[in-house]
Design an enzyme around this catalytic site. Structure first.
Site, PDB file in Angstrom:
ATOM      1  N   HIS A 262      46.939  13.164  24.416  1.00  5.63           N
ATOM      2  CA  HIS A 262      45.720  12.344  24.336  1.00  5.63           C
ATOM      3  C   HIS A 262      46.092  10.882  24.174  1.00  5.63           C
ATOM      4  O   HIS A 262      47.262  10.544  23.968  1.00  5.63           O
ATOM      5  CB  HIS A 262      44.808  12.826  23.200  1.00  5.63           C
ATOM      6  CG  HIS A 262      45.362  12.655  21.813  1.00  5.63           C
ATOM      7  ND1 HIS A 262      46.507  13.297  21.380  1.00  5.63           N
ATOM      8  CD2 HIS A 262      44.932  11.918  20.759  1.00  5.63           C
ATOM      9  CE1 HIS A 262      46.741  12.976  20.118  1.00  5.63           C
ATOM     10  NE2 HIS A 262      45.803  12.123  19.719  1.00  5.63           N
TER      11      HIS A 262
ATOM     12  N   HIS B 125      45.618   8.510  21.950  1.00  6.68           N
ATOM     13  CA  HIS B 125      45.834   7.753  20.721  1.00  6.68           C
ATOM     14  C   HIS B 125      47.280   7.244  20.756  1.00  6.68           C
ATOM     15  O   HIS B 125      48.196   7.985  21.129  1.00  6.68           O
ATOM     16  CB  HIS B 125      45.572   8.609  19.485  1.00  6.68           C
ATOM     17  CG  HIS B 125      44.103   8.737  19.172  1.00  6.68           C
ATOM     18  ND1 HIS B 125      43.572   9.755  18.422  1.00  6.68           N
ATOM     19  CD2 HIS B 125      43.060   7.942  19.527  1.00  6.68           C
ATOM     20  CE1 HIS B 125      42.252   9.585  18.319  1.00  6.68           C
ATOM     21  NE2 HIS B 125      41.922   8.507  18.994  1.00  6.68           N
TER      22      HIS B 125
ATOM     23  N   ASP C 297      49.719   6.726  18.875  1.00  7.29           N
ATOM     24  CA  ASP C 297      50.887   7.395  18.273  1.00  7.29           C
ATOM     25  C   ASP C 297      51.388   8.559  19.131  1.00  7.29           C
ATOM     26  O   ASP C 297      52.407   9.173  18.797  1.00  7.29           O
ATOM     27  CB  ASP C 297      50.579   7.861  16.835  1.00  7.29           C
ATOM     28  CG  ASP C 297      49.350   8.752  16.737  1.00  7.29           C
ATOM     29  OD1 ASP C 297      48.358   8.496  17.446  1.00  7.29           O
ATOM     30  OD2 ASP C 297      49.376   9.711  15.944  1.00  7.29           O
ATOM     31  N   HIS C 298      50.702   8.833  20.240  1.00 10.53           N
ATOM     32  CA  HIS C 298      51.138   9.909  21.136  1.00 10.53           C
ATOM     33  C   HIS C 298      51.578   9.412  22.520  1.00 10.53           C
ATOM     34  O   HIS C 298      52.059  10.208  23.319  1.00 10.53           O
ATOM     35  CB  HIS C 298      50.039  10.963  21.284  1.00 10.53           C
ATOM     36  CG  HIS C 298      49.805  11.724  20.014  1.00 10.53           C
ATOM     37  ND1 HIS C 298      50.249  13.005  19.819  1.00 10.53           N
ATOM     38  CD2 HIS C 298      49.216  11.351  18.845  1.00 10.53           C
ATOM     39  CE1 HIS C 298      49.930  13.405  18.593  1.00 10.53           C
ATOM     40  NE2 HIS C 298      49.297  12.421  17.994  1.00 10.53           N
TER      41      HIS C 298
ATOM     42  N   HIS D 232      39.338  16.945  19.144  1.00  7.16           N
ATOM     43  CA  HIS D 232      39.798  15.766  18.403  1.00  7.16           C
ATOM     44  C   HIS D 232      38.759  14.661  18.604  1.00  7.16           C
ATOM     45  O   HIS D 232      37.691  14.910  19.145  1.00  7.16           O
ATOM     46  CB  HIS D 232      41.192  15.384  18.930  1.00  7.16           C
ATOM     47  CG  HIS D 232      41.920  14.387  18.097  1.00  7.16           C
ATOM     48  ND1 HIS D 232      41.984  14.444  16.738  1.00  7.16           N
ATOM     49  CD2 HIS D 232      42.638  13.271  18.454  1.00  7.16           C
ATOM     50  CE1 HIS D 232      42.706  13.430  16.281  1.00  7.16           C
ATOM     51  NE2 HIS D 232      43.099  12.697  17.302  1.00  7.16           N
TER      52      HIS D 232
ATOM     53  N   ASP E  43      46.490  16.762  18.821  1.00  5.97           N
ATOM     54  CA  ASP E  43      45.835  16.790  17.528  1.00  5.97           C
ATOM     55  C   ASP E  43      44.525  17.585  17.642  1.00  5.97           C
ATOM     56  O   ASP E  43      43.852  17.475  18.660  1.00  5.97           O
ATOM     57  CB  ASP E  43      45.473  15.370  17.088  1.00  5.97           C
ATOM     58  CG  ASP E  43      46.693  14.485  16.857  1.00  5.97           C
ATOM     59  OD1 ASP E  43      47.823  14.949  16.958  1.00  5.97           O
ATOM     60  OD2 ASP E  43      46.507  13.282  16.598  1.00  5.97           O
TER      61      ASP E  43
ATOM     62  N   HIS F 223      53.040  16.132  12.133  1.00  2.30           N
ATOM     63  CA  HIS F 223      51.964  15.138  12.188  1.00  2.30           C
ATOM     64  C   HIS F 223      51.404  14.863  10.782  1.00  2.30           C
ATOM     65  O   HIS F 223      50.204  14.869  10.552  1.00  2.30           O
ATOM     66  CB  HIS F 223      50.843  15.619  13.126  1.00  2.30           C
ATOM     67  CG  HIS F 223      49.995  14.495  13.679  1.00  2.30           C
ATOM     68  ND1 HIS F 223      48.814  14.111  13.098  1.00  2.30           N
ATOM     69  CD2 HIS F 223      50.177  13.671  14.729  1.00  2.30           C
ATOM     70  CE1 HIS F 223      48.282  13.118  13.791  1.00  2.30           C
ATOM     71  NE2 HIS F 223      49.091  12.822  14.787  1.00  2.30           N
TER      72      HIS F 223
END
Lengths: 303, 303
Positions: free
Chosen positions: B62, B64, B66-67, B142, B212, B270
Site C-alpha cells: 500500500h 503509506h 513506510d512501505h 487499512h 497492514d 510492524h
C-alpha cells in the site's frame, strides 16, 4: 550566537555501507536549516539527536535522488509527530509537482502547510532572510538544474561595554543604546555617544554549500572570503574527464576554488563509492588549499 | 530448493534508531522477491549482502510511505549499477503515477523497463506465476487500499529413487521418467512405471504476508495451513481501540489469526515505536499461538 554545520552524509549517488547520501544541518542560533535531504536523512537526524521539529526550512539543490529522496519520509514523520507549524521548502522546478503527486496518490493530508519556494538555479540572488541569516542561491553547472546555497549571518549589533557605561542609566536609556542610538538631554544635545560605549560587532559569518557541480572558477567571486566552503569532489583529478562528463569536480579543483575564493576553511564531500580510502582525496585538495577537512558523517564544524 | 524469508525492517510508521521501515526478501531458488520497500531498503540490502541485481519483482502492499519510500532510491541505484533487465513492480493504483512523475521531474531516464502491474487490493486472485511460485493478493483492511501477498511454491516433481532404477537406462529414458512419463517398449507396453521408481515430492510450501490490516478473521481461510505467516501487530491488545482506529492489529489478534488458520509458524512485526521492549508483544501473541517469533531486522527463516 551558535553558527555550526553538521554533516549527515558524504556519499555520492551510489550508496555504500557507512556512507550516506547528502544532507547537512546548519544551526544558526535557535534555527536549523536543512540543506539537501538524501534518502534516510531522518535516520541520520535521529543518530545525531537533532529534533525534527526545530527544522523550519529545507533547501534542496537539485532533483537527483541522492539529494532529495529523504524528503518524503521526513515530511511523513513530521506529520506523525503532530507538527502544525508551516514548513518552507526551497528547490528547483518539479519538486512541488513530485511532492503534490506523492501526497495525493498516497492519500496523505498533512496537518501543516508546505510553503514551496521555487528557486531559479541559474541566478545568484537573495531568496530568504530572517533575523539570523540571508540565504542566496549559487548557480551550479550539473546534468540537471542545480544550485548551491550561501548563508550569510545578519550583521550583529555592536556590543555595549559595561565598563564604559555611566552608572544609573534607566532601562529606557539602555534600550536606546542597544538600538544604536546616542543619548540626548532635554535640549536635544548628545550627552552619551553610542560609539563611545560599544565595541564593534564581530564580522558576520558565512557558509557556502556547493554541490553538485563541475569546476566553476567564476564561483570564487560569489563565495569570496566565506568562513566555510563546502565543495563537492566526487573524483580524484586523474578522473577529470569522467568528472566533466558527469557534471562533477575533482579534489584538486575543490582546493583550487577555495584558494581562488580566499575562503577560511574548506570541507570536501560527495565522494564516489570507488574510493574506499578517502585520504588521497584529502591530500589532493590540501595540496591546493591547506585548511581542508573531509565532510564525514557526524562531523560538526563551528563556522 | 531454497525457500527462505529475510526481514529487513520491523518498525511501523514512526521510525526509531535500530528499527527500520518494512521490507522483506523472499528467496525461492535463484529468484528474489522483494516485499514492500520502506525508506533505505537499499541500505538494508547492503547490510544483508543481498545483490540488488537478483531482484526482478517487487510487491508493494500500500501507499503509506513506510512501505514504499525506498523504491525510488533502489530504482536509482539499479540504474547506476547498469541494469538492463526489466523490473516488475506490483502495487496499488497511484504508484505508477508517483513513479512516472518522479522519473520525469528529476530527468531520470532508466536504461531498464519498469513493468508496472496494477493490483486490485479488494480481491483475492492470482497475479503472478513463474517456475518457482504463484503469487496471490490477500485483501487487507487499512486506512488506504492495501493487500498482502501469498506466495505458493509450484508443485515439485516426484524425486527419482536411484535404488529403484534398473541399470543402464539411456539419458532419454531418464529424462522421460523425470518428466513423469512411464517407459514403454516398441509395442507400446509399459515396462517401467514412473510411480514405481519415484518418491512423492514434498508438499509445496507457502508464505503469507499480511500487513497492514485490522484483524480479519475471514483471512484465515485464504492463508489456511501456510508454512509461515507474517502478520502485523502494531499494538498490544490493551490498545485495541487505537488499533481499530488506525487500521492495525494487536499481538493477540495476530496469534488468534494464526491459530484460526492453522498455520505452521507465525512471525509478528510492524511494531509501534511506543514499545521499546518487544517481549510483551511476543508473549501476548504466543499465548494464542505458540510457534511465534519476532520479525526482527536480519532474521532469516527457512520456510
Amino acid at each position: 550566537m551558535e553558527f555550526e554545520l553538521t554533516i549527515l552524509g558524504s556519499a555520492s549517488a551510489t550508496p555504500m555501507l557507512g556512507r550516506h547520501h547528502t544532507a547537512q544541518v546548519l544551526t544558526v542560533g535557535r534555527e536549523l536549516y536543512l540543506i539537501d535531504c538524501g534518502e534516510a536523512t531522518q535516520a541520520r537526524l535521529m543518530e545525531q539527536r537533532i529534533r525534527f521539529g526545530r527544522i523550519n526550512r529545507i533547501f534542496i539543490s537539485h532533483l537527483h535522488g541522492d539529494h532529495f529522496f529523504g524528503l518524503f519520509g521526513l515530511l511523513g514523520t513530521l506529520q506523525l509527530q503532530g507538527r502544525t507549524e508551516p514548513l518552507q521548502i526551497f528547490g528547483p522546478a518539479g519538486l512541488d509537482e513530485i511532492l503534490t503527486t506523492q501526497l495525493r496518490c498516497s492519500g496523505m493530508a498533512l496537518a501543516y502547510d508546505i510553503d514551496f519556494q521555487l528557486v531559479d538555479t541559474e541566478r545568484h540572488q537573495l531568496i530568504f532572510s530572517d533575523q539570523q541569516v540571508q540565504v542566496y542561491t549559487l548557480p551550479m553547472r550539473h546534468r540537471v538544474p542545480c544550485c548551491g546555497y550561501l548563508f550569510r549571518e545578519q550583521p550583529r549589533r555592536p556590543r555595549l561595554v559595561k565598563e564604559s557605561l555611566p552608572a544609573a542609566l534607566t532601562p529606557e536609556q539602555l534600550q536606546a543604546l542597544s538600538r544604536g542610538e546616542d543619548l540626548r538631554d532635554e535640549a536635544g544635545h548628545v550627552w552619551l555617544r553610542h560609539a563611545d560605549v560599544t565595541a564593534p560587532a564581530p564580522p558576520p559569518r558565512a557558509y557556502a554549500y556547493c554541490s553538485d557541480t563541475v569546476y566553476l572558477p567564476e564561483l570564487a567571486e560569489l563565495v569570496h572570503g566565506v568562513d566555510l566552503l563546502y565543495h563537492e569532489c566526487t573524483f580524484l583529478h586523474d578522473m577529470l574527464e569522467r568528472a566533466q562528463q558527469t557534471g562533477h569536480s575533482t579534489a584538486r579543483q575543490a582546493g583550487q576554488l577555495a584558494r581562488l575564493a580566499q575562503v577560511k576553511r574548506l570541507l570536501i564531500g560527495h565522494f564516489s563509492s570507488r574510493y574506499r580510502e578517502l585520504q588521497p582525496l584529502l591530500t589532493e585538495a590540501s595540496r591546493e588549499f591547506e585548511p581542508t577537512e573531509l565532510a564525514l558523517e557526524g562531523l560538526t564544524v563551528t563556522v
